[in-house]
Design an enzyme around this catalytic site. Structure first.
Site, PDB file in Angstrom:
ATOM      1  N   ASN A 118       0.950  -1.129   0.031  1.00 38.29           N
ATOM      2  CA  ASN A 118      -0.056   0.029   0.154  1.00 38.29           C
ATOM      3  C   ASN A 118       1.052   1.230   0.134  1.00 38.29           C
ATOM      4  O   ASN A 118       1.433   1.509   1.040  1.00 38.29           O
ATOM      5  CB  ASN A 118      -0.913  -0.095   1.126  1.00 38.29           C
ATOM      6  N   TRP A 119       0.962   1.871  -1.172  1.00 39.87           N
ATOM      7  CA  TRP A 119       2.078   2.975  -1.373  1.00 39.87           C
ATOM      8  C   TRP A 119       1.280   4.113  -0.547  1.00 39.87           C
ATOM      9  O   TRP A 119       2.440   5.086  -0.515  1.00 39.87           O
ATOM     10  CB  TRP A 119       2.040   3.230  -2.713  1.00 39.87           C
ATOM     11  N   LYS A 120       0.117   4.216  -0.264  1.00 41.34           N
ATOM     12  CA  LYS A 120      -0.274   5.499   0.325  1.00 41.34           C
ATOM     13  C   LYS A 120      -0.246   6.615  -0.566  1.00 41.34           C
ATOM     14  O   LYS A 120       0.101   6.513  -1.884  1.00 41.34           O
ATOM     15  CB  LYS A 120       0.201   5.523   1.888  1.00 41.34           C
ATOM     16  N   HIS A 127      -9.535   1.549   4.727  1.00 38.97           N
ATOM     17  CA  HIS A 127      -8.316   1.681   5.457  1.00 38.97           C
ATOM     18  C   HIS A 127      -8.541   2.688   6.606  1.00 38.97           C
ATOM     19  O   HIS A 127      -9.242   3.456   6.509  1.00 38.97           O
ATOM     20  CB  HIS A 127      -7.084   2.310   4.427  1.00 38.97           C
ATOM     21  N   GLU A 185      -6.626   4.755   7.613  1.00 40.09           N
ATOM     22  CA  GLU A 185      -6.494   6.369   7.410  1.00 40.09           C
ATOM     23  C   GLU A 185      -7.536   6.877   6.847  1.00 40.09           C
ATOM     24  O   GLU A 185      -7.797   8.151   6.989  1.00 40.09           O
ATOM     25  CB  GLU A 185      -5.039   6.422   6.605  1.00 40.09           C
ATOM     26  N   GLU A 194      -5.527  -4.649  10.379  1.00 39.06           N
ATOM     27  CA  GLU A 194      -4.351  -3.847  10.637  1.00 39.06           C
ATOM     28  C   GLU A 194      -4.694  -2.988  12.079  1.00 39.06           C
ATOM     29  O   GLU A 194      -5.464  -1.888  12.013  1.00 39.06           O
ATOM     30  CB  GLU A 194      -4.378  -2.682   9.431  1.00 39.06           C
ATOM     31  N   GLY A 196       2.728   2.494  10.799  1.00 41.31           N
ATOM     32  CA  GLY A 196       3.748   3.575  10.527  1.00 41.31           C
ATOM     33  C   GLY A 196       4.483   3.914  11.882  1.00 41.31           C
ATOM     34  O   GLY A 196       4.949   4.965  11.780  1.00 41.31           O
ATOM     35  N   SER A 212       3.375  -2.167  10.338  1.00 38.65           N
ATOM     36  CA  SER A 212       5.028  -2.385  10.622  1.00 38.65           C
ATOM     37  C   SER A 212       5.619  -3.440  10.316  1.00 38.65           C
ATOM     38  O   SER A 212       6.475  -3.958  10.859  1.00 38.65           O
ATOM     39  CB  SER A 212       5.244  -1.905  11.955  1.00 38.65           C
ATOM     40  N   GLY A 249       3.021  -1.343   4.122  1.00 36.84           N
ATOM     41  CA  GLY A 249       3.157   0.408   3.931  1.00 36.84           C
ATOM     42  C   GLY A 249       4.541   0.792   3.502  1.00 36.84           C
ATOM     43  O   GLY A 249       4.909   0.436   2.424  1.00 36.84           O
ATOM     44  N   GLY A 250       5.053   1.242   4.545  1.00 34.08           N
ATOM     45  CA  GLY A 250       6.507   1.837   4.374  1.00 34.08           C
ATOM     46  C   GLY A 250       7.464   0.738   3.474  1.00 34.08           C
ATOM     47  O   GLY A 250       8.275   1.211   2.548  1.00 34.08           O
TER      48      GLY A 250
HETATM   49  P1  13P Z   1       3.144   0.433   7.404  1.00 34.48           P
HETATM   50  O1  13P Z   1       3.509  -0.875   7.351  1.00 34.48           O
HETATM   51  O2  13P Z   1       3.977   1.647   7.106  1.00 34.48           O
HETATM   52  O3  13P Z   1       3.109   0.359   9.317  1.00 34.48           O
HETATM   53  O4  13P Z   1       1.828   0.588   7.051  1.00 34.48           O
HETATM   54  C1  13P Z   1       0.853  -0.666   7.086  1.00 34.48           C
HETATM   55  C2  13P Z   1      -0.538  -0.058   6.306  1.00 34.48           C
HETATM   56  O5  13P Z   1      -1.147   0.870   6.747  1.00 34.48           O
HETATM   57  C3  13P Z   1      -0.568  -0.720   5.210  1.00 34.48           C
HETATM   58  O6  13P Z   1      -1.939  -0.459   4.628  1.00 34.48           O
END
Ligand code: 13P
Length: 256
Positions: free
Chosen positions: A13-15, A98, A100, A170, A176, A216, A237-238
């Protein structure tokens, strides 16, 4: 083993990261890095990167997804993107719900359900995100909350459509933050999600549905998390923004 019958999926998930130019460079690194994968590999990118991603990933083992979708087919919804628009572009997956989106864009369980239905009815595969905040975990309501989020998100989704549904657990406190859920915590909640699916759709659907962990997950902790019986993959994510790290996670899922 049930786990062997399910598709392990590692999805990035590149956000809100990577311009189309930057996406081109990252996908160029990813293609050779994950080409031997024994699991399904997905990259979910910003809308502006999707056309580039679809073109570059054609003929490779990388599947392309969006990060959100609107629930209406078309109309006066400035700034929104419909499922038909994604399908027409060649997009295969979409993330819905998600945390967010729930936190910053007033997404509710009901709108998550509407988005999931719109996406599924258009033929997309959906990754539905559920998970508790730190406060909710400390209050001991994780199970109730995740059950409720899962059930409402799946309202009116048919058993047949469940073949195109992935649930991602999640925990918000792990996203994050560098604070990963322990593999036991991830396993426990992924198991509870599978139980709810079983209650609604029956044991066969519960056994066949991919349940991911996200929060994470990285090159160092992925073996431990992905080794758990009810954890069928990850939403990353990251670490999905760095090709070598993402490839390590893909390989860990390949081992199971
Ligand atoms: P991180 O891997 O950066 O914690 O993000 C997880 C995430 O929200 C994937 O959708």
């Amino acid at each position: 083993m049930d786990k062997k019958n399910r598709k392990a999926i590692i999805a990035g998930n590149w956000k809100m990261n990577k311009t189309a130019t930057e996406a081109k460079a990252l996908i160029g690194e990813l293609i050779p890095a994950v080409k031997g994968a024994g699991c399904e590999v997905v990259i979910c990118t910003p809308f502006t990167d999707l056309a580039t991603a679809v073109a570059l990933c054609k003929g490779t083992n990388i599947h392309v997804g969006a990060e959100n979708v609107h629930f209406e087919d078309h109309g006066a919804f400035t700034g929104e993107i419909s499922a038909a628009m994604l399908v027409d572009l060649g997009v295969e997956y979409v993330i819905v719900g998600h945390s967010e989106r729930r936190q910053y864009f007033a997404e509710t369980n009901e709108t998550v359900n509407k988005r999931a239905l719109a996406a599924l009815n258009a033929g997309l595969k959906v990754i539905i995100c559920v998970g508790e905040s730190l406060e909710q975990r400390e209050e001991g309501v994780t199970e109730e909350l995740v059950r409720m989020q899962t059930k409402i998100a799946l309202k009116d989704v048919t058993k047949e459509q469940m073949k195109n549904v992935v649930i991602a657990y999640e925990p918000i406190w792990a996203i994050g933050t560098g604070k990963t859920a322990t593999s036991e915590q991830a396993e426990e909640v992924c198991g509870q999600i599978r139980k709810v699916i079983g209650e609604v759709y029956g044991a066969d659907t519960a056994k066949a549905t991919t349940v991911q962990y996200g929060g994470s997950m990285n090159a160092k902790n992925c073996d431990e998390l992905l080794g758990k019986a009810d954890v069928d993959g990850g939403l990353i994510g990251g670490a999905s923004l760095k090709a070598p790290d993402f490839a390590v996670i893909v390989n860990a899922a390949t081992k199971g």
